[in-house]
Design a protein around this motif. Structure first.
Motif, PDB file in Angstrom:
ATOM      1  N   GLY A 138       0.789  -1.228   0.000  1.00 54.28           N
ATOM      2  CA  GLY A 138       0.000   0.000   0.000  1.00 54.28           C
ATOM      3  C   GLY A 138       0.819   1.274   0.000  1.00 54.28           C
ATOM      4  N   PRO A 139       1.834   1.387   0.885  1.00 55.52           N
ATOM      5  CA  PRO A 139       2.595   2.641   0.932  1.00 55.52           C
ATOM      6  C   PRO A 139       3.248   3.020  -0.391  1.00 55.52           C
ATOM      7  CG  PRO A 139       2.972   1.377   2.928  1.00 55.52           C
ATOM      8  CD  PRO A 139       2.176   0.498   2.005  1.00 55.52           C
ATOM      9  N   ILE A 140       3.770   2.029  -1.152  1.00 54.74           N
ATOM     10  CA  ILE A 140       4.423   2.422  -2.402  1.00 54.74           C
ATOM     11  C   ILE A 140       3.407   2.651  -3.521  1.00 54.74           C
ATOM     12  CG2 ILE A 140       6.615   1.339  -1.818  1.00 54.74           C
ATOM     13  CD1 ILE A 140       5.950  -0.949  -3.667  1.00 54.74           C
ATOM     14  N   LEU A 141       2.327   1.853  -3.557  1.00 58.26           N
ATOM     15  CA  LEU A 141       1.326   2.039  -4.607  1.00 58.26           C
ATOM     16  C   LEU A 141       0.534   3.323  -4.373  1.00 58.26           C
ATOM     17  CD1 LEU A 141      -0.032  -1.630  -4.925  1.00 58.26           C
ATOM     18  CD2 LEU A 141       1.628  -0.474  -6.401  1.00 58.26           C
ATOM     19  N   ARG A 142       0.007   3.481  -3.175  1.00 56.51           N
ATOM     20  CA  ARG A 142      -0.788   4.677  -2.867  1.00 56.51           C
ATOM     21  C   ARG A 142       0.099   5.911  -2.767  1.00 56.51           C
ATOM     22  NH1 ARG A 142      -5.980   3.441  -1.636  1.00 56.51           N
ATOM     23  NH2 ARG A 142      -6.440   1.245  -1.261  1.00 56.51           N
ATOM     24  N   GLY A 143       1.331   5.698  -2.323  1.00 53.34           N
ATOM     25  CA  GLY A 143       2.254   6.826  -2.251  1.00 53.34           C
ATOM     26  C   GLY A 143       2.519   7.427  -3.614  1.00 53.34           C
ATOM     27  N   GLN A 144       2.603   6.583  -4.637  1.00 53.52           N
ATOM     28  CA  GLN A 144       2.805   7.102  -5.990  1.00 53.52           C
ATOM     29  C   GLN A 144       1.536   7.737  -6.531  1.00 53.52           C
ATOM     30  OE1 GLN A 144       5.050   4.492  -8.568  1.00 53.52           O
ATOM     31  NE2 GLN A 144       4.259   5.464 -10.420  1.00 53.52           N
ATOM     32  N   ARG A 145       0.397   7.144  -6.215  1.00 54.97           N
ATOM     33  CA  ARG A 145      -0.884   7.685  -6.694  1.00 54.97           C
ATOM     34  C   ARG A 145      -1.262   8.992  -6.008  1.00 54.97           C
ATOM     35  NH1 ARG A 145      -5.049   3.012  -5.761  1.00 54.97           N
ATOM     36  NH2 ARG A 145      -6.402   4.837  -5.913  1.00 54.97           N
ATOM     37  N   LEU A 146      -0.645   9.273  -4.880  1.00 54.77           N
ATOM     38  CA  LEU A 146      -1.013  10.420  -4.051  1.00 54.77           C
ATOM     39  C   LEU A 146      -0.835  11.750  -4.771  1.00 54.77           C
ATOM     40  CD1 LEU A 146      -1.920  10.966  -1.098  1.00 54.77           C
ATOM     41  CD2 LEU A 146       0.494  11.088  -0.487  1.00 54.77           C
ATOM     42  N   ARG A 147       0.201  11.862  -5.573  1.00 52.33           N
ATOM     43  CA  ARG A 147       0.512  13.117  -6.259  1.00 52.33           C
ATOM     44  C   ARG A 147       0.062  13.007  -7.717  1.00 52.33           C
ATOM     45  NH1 ARG A 147       4.175  11.644  -2.755  1.00 52.33           N
ATOM     46  NH2 ARG A 147       5.225  10.321  -4.294  1.00 52.33           N
ATOM     47  N   LYS A 148      -0.959  13.764  -8.057  1.00 50.70           N
ATOM     48  CA  LYS A 148      -1.552  13.673  -9.391  1.00 50.70           C
ATOM     49  C   LYS A 148      -0.707  14.408 -10.425  1.00 50.70           C
ATOM     50  CE  LYS A 148      -5.026  11.723  -7.270  1.00 50.70           C
ATOM     51  NZ  LYS A 148      -4.812  11.104  -5.949  1.00 50.70           N
ATOM     52  N   SER A 149      -0.637  13.815 -11.614  1.00 54.83           N
ATOM     53  CA  SER A 149       0.083  14.424 -12.732  1.00 54.83           C
ATOM     54  C   SER A 149      -0.787  15.504 -13.364  1.00 54.83           C
ATOM     55  CB  SER A 149       0.400  13.355 -13.775  1.00 54.83           C
ATOM     56  OG  SER A 149      -0.796  12.924 -14.419  1.00 54.83           O
ATOM     57  N   PRO A 150      -0.214  16.342 -14.227  1.00 52.11           N
ATOM     58  CA  PRO A 150      -1.035  17.336 -14.937  1.00 52.11           C
ATOM     59  C   PRO A 150      -2.190  16.707 -15.708  1.00 52.11           C
ATOM     60  CG  PRO A 150       1.280  17.906 -15.145  1.00 52.11           C
ATOM     61  CD  PRO A 150       1.241  16.559 -14.477  1.00 52.11           C
ATOM     62  N   ALA A 151      -1.969  15.520 -16.278  1.00 54.65           N
ATOM     63  CA  ALA A 151      -3.052  14.851 -17.011  1.00 54.65           C
ATOM     64  C   ALA A 151      -4.174  14.450 -16.064  1.00 54.65           C
ATOM     65  CB  ALA A 151      -2.510  13.627 -17.745  1.00 54.65           C
ATOM     66  N   GLU A 152      -3.820  13.954 -14.897  1.00 49.87           N
ATOM     67  CA  GLU A 152      -4.850  13.580 -13.916  1.00 49.87           C
ATOM     68  C   GLU A 152      -5.618  14.814 -13.447  1.00 49.87           C
ATOM     69  OE1 GLU A 152      -3.525   9.976 -11.234  1.00 49.87           O
ATOM     70  OE2 GLU A 152      -1.806  11.292 -11.565  1.00 49.87           O
ATOM     71  N   ILE A 153      -4.912  15.893 -13.190  1.00 46.56           N
ATOM     72  CA  ILE A 153      -5.573  17.142 -12.777  1.00 46.56           C
ATOM     73  C   ILE A 153      -6.560  17.591 -13.844  1.00 46.56           C
ATOM     74  CG2 ILE A 153      -5.211  19.590 -12.263  1.00 46.56           C
ATOM     75  CD1 ILE A 153      -4.301  17.803 -10.003  1.00 46.56           C
ATOM     76  N   SER A 154      -6.190  17.469 -15.104  1.00 46.35           N
ATOM     77  CA  SER A 154      -7.069  17.888 -16.206  1.00 46.35           C
ATOM     78  C   SER A 154      -8.337  17.045 -16.246  1.00 46.35           C
ATOM     79  CB  SER A 154      -6.336  17.777 -17.545  1.00 46.35           C
ATOM     80  OG  SER A 154      -5.266  18.696 -17.607  1.00 46.35           O
ATOM     81  N   ILE A 155      -8.203  15.744 -16.012  1.00 44.88           N
ATOM     82  CA  ILE A 155      -9.381  14.866 -16.034  1.00 44.88           C
ATOM     83  C   ILE A 155     -10.309  15.196 -14.863  1.00 44.88           C
ATOM     84  CG2 ILE A 155     -10.186  12.485 -15.881  1.00 44.88           C
ATOM     85  CD1 ILE A 155      -7.527  11.663 -17.205  1.00 44.88           C
ATOM     86  N   ILE A 156      -9.729  15.372 -13.684  1.00 40.65           N
ATOM     87  CA  ILE A 156     -10.552  15.712 -12.522  1.00 40.65           C
ATOM     88  C   ILE A 156     -11.246  17.054 -12.742  1.00 40.65           C
ATOM     89  CG2 ILE A 156     -10.534  16.228 -10.046  1.00 40.65           C
ATOM     90  CD1 ILE A 156      -8.156  14.258  -9.820  1.00 40.65           C
ATOM     91  N   GLN A 157     -10.537  18.017 -13.317  1.00 41.12           N
ATOM     92  CA  GLN A 157     -11.148  19.310 -13.612  1.00 41.12           C
ATOM     93  C   GLN A 157     -12.338  19.148 -14.547  1.00 41.12           C
ATOM     94  OE1 GLN A 157     -10.024  22.805 -12.509  1.00 41.12           O
ATOM     95  NE2 GLN A 157     -12.220  22.627 -12.910  1.00 41.12           N
ATOM     96  N   TYR A 158     -12.180  18.326 -15.564  1.00 43.18           N
ATOM     97  CA  TYR A 158     -13.277  18.064 -16.507  1.00 43.18           C
ATOM     98  C   TYR A 158     -14.469  17.461 -15.768  1.00 43.18           C
ATOM     99  CZ  TYR A 158     -15.620  16.421 -20.755  1.00 43.18           C
ATOM    100  OH  TYR A 158     -16.533  16.211 -21.769  1.00 43.18           O
ATOM    101  N   ALA A 159     -14.205  16.464 -14.929  1.00 42.96           N
ATOM    102  CA  ALA A 159     -15.279  15.817 -14.182  1.00 42.96           C
ATOM    103  C   ALA A 159     -15.955  16.784 -13.223  1.00 42.96           C
ATOM    104  CB  ALA A 159     -14.735  14.604 -13.422  1.00 42.96           C
ATOM    105  N   MET A 160     -15.172  17.638 -12.574  1.00 42.27           N
ATOM    106  CA  MET A 160     -15.732  18.604 -11.635  1.00 42.27           C
ATOM    107  C   MET A 160     -16.596  19.627 -12.367  1.00 42.27           C
ATOM    108  SD  MET A 160     -14.818  17.802  -8.522  1.00 42.27           S
ATOM    109  CE  MET A 160     -15.094  19.343  -7.649  1.00 42.27           C
TER     110      MET A 160
END
Length: 380
Positions: A138-160
């Protein structure tokens, strides 16, 4: 928002880079392999989307290989689904999936196990691999997922943006006598119409006193003039969640509602203002509670006041790390996303939750959606 707009997606190139980052972490920690189950981490790293069942389907990542672990009769289906290229190894109904995983693990090396796999998977692994060689992935998998990339931010922005538009439409259609279930159905249909193919991932619509129940009430409700309205909903775009809550009155607000609305908005802003790079998640929760305490609410989780944490992380899971909760020493970093929702509950009267999602930039916090304007104006 037009349904004709094209939603952003995560590229296969980004997923391949995620795997390389994971392998670098594995090398640093002397981990022989990582097992990922049918979880959101499987989607994150490989693009393969699969729902968990009594049969293990997942992936083993080693320093050099990506191997999909697949029930034999599911291979043909997996091959048709989008995923990062990798070897597919199957296990049949009378065989052990754990034994197959064990055969891929470098001799004597530890296996990091996805913390979201069912317990039966872990127990099966412990019979073929000594428990001492199984570590929490969990710490390494979730730790990497914790910080969103610019592409992830763009998708979340679209969804929001999509969900905010749905919230606007729901606000406009509520009228005396309308059933909460009709509003829920309308919200689901609008999410679909605007581009969320699976509709709402969740939806809470509460009227009057039932707004004091943070996750809503069972049974039907009907809006009556003078009721407080709470609408909490979200959707998914390419796997990423949105989540927005608005609480308002359609008529002139009562004195009590206007007062609590102002305190709620002050607490929400205090969380935002406390969010700077390096601040602990716990300090944000403290900022919200300090506001409530100054207005005679609380303390702690006592009611009237804030009965739960001030926020939760958001990404491929609707609730994930980082949690904005007392005592959480995790420090905020660029790319982290979390809800800001220090709900105020007045038992037997009403509850008031304003929820917007925040993401951390190099220079500080940023809103995905601007906070509500006033007790009868839920949109900026």
């Amino acid at each position: 928002m037009s349904s004709l707009q094209i939603a952003p997606k995560i590229s296969m190139e980004e997923r391949v880079q995620r795997l390389e980052t994971l392998r670098n972490t594995m090398a640093e920690k002397n981990i022989g392999a990582v097992l990922i189950g049918s979880t959101e981490s499987l989607r994150y790293f490989t693009g393969l989307v699969w729902h968990s069942s009594e049969r293990l389907l997942g992936a083993v990542i080693t320093a050099t290989d990506l191997v999909y672990i697949v029930p034999g009769f599911e291979r043909s289906r997996v091959e048709t689904l989008p995923h990062v290229p990798g070897d597919i190894k199957v296990w049949e109904e009378d065989e052990s999936s754990a034994r197959l995983v064990a055969s891929l693990l470098p001799q004597g090396m530890p296996l990091a196990v996805d913390d979201a796999v069912p317990l039966f998977v872990y127990h099966a692994l412990s019979r073929d691999i000594s428990a001492e060689r199984l570590i929490d992935g969990g710490p390494i998998l979730r730790g990497q997922r914790l910080r969103k990339s610019p592409a992830e931010i763009s998708i979340i922005q679209y969804a929001m943006n999509l969900t905010l538009e749905v919230q606007r439409k729901a606000h406009a259609m509520i009228r005396p006598g309308i059933a909460a279930s009709e509003v829920v159905r309308f919200i689901d249909e609008e999410h679909r119409r605007l581009g969320a193919s699976n509709g709402s991932t969740f939806c809470i619509v509460s009227f009057g006193e039932t707004t004091s129940l943070p996750h809503g009430a069972d049974g039907e409700q009907y809006y009556q003039p003078g009721d407080v309205v709470l609408v909490d909903t979200g959707c998914r775009i390419d796997g990423y969640h949105s989540d927005i809550t608005r609480t308002y009155m359609l008529d002139a607000p009562t004195k009590d509602f206007a007062r609590i609305w102002a305190i709620e908005r002050e607490a929400q802003q205090a969380v935002f203002d406390a969010a700077h790079i390096g601040a602990t998640c716990g300090s944000l929760d403290n900022a919200a509670r300090d506001v409530l305490l100054n207005h005679g609410l609380g303390p702690d989780y006592r009611l009237p006041g804030l009965p739960h944490r001030a926020g939760h992380g958001l990404g491929l899971e609707g609730h994930e790390e980082p949690y904005i909760v007392r005592g959480n020493s995790v420090a905020l970093e660029e790319g982290m996303c979390f809800s800001n929702e220090p709900m105020i509950v007045l038992p037997g009267q009403f509850g008031l939750r304003l929820e917007d999602i925040v993401h951390m930039t190099a220079s500080g916090p940023a809103w995905f959606t601007m906070p509500a304007k006033g007790p009868t104006e839920p949109f900026a």
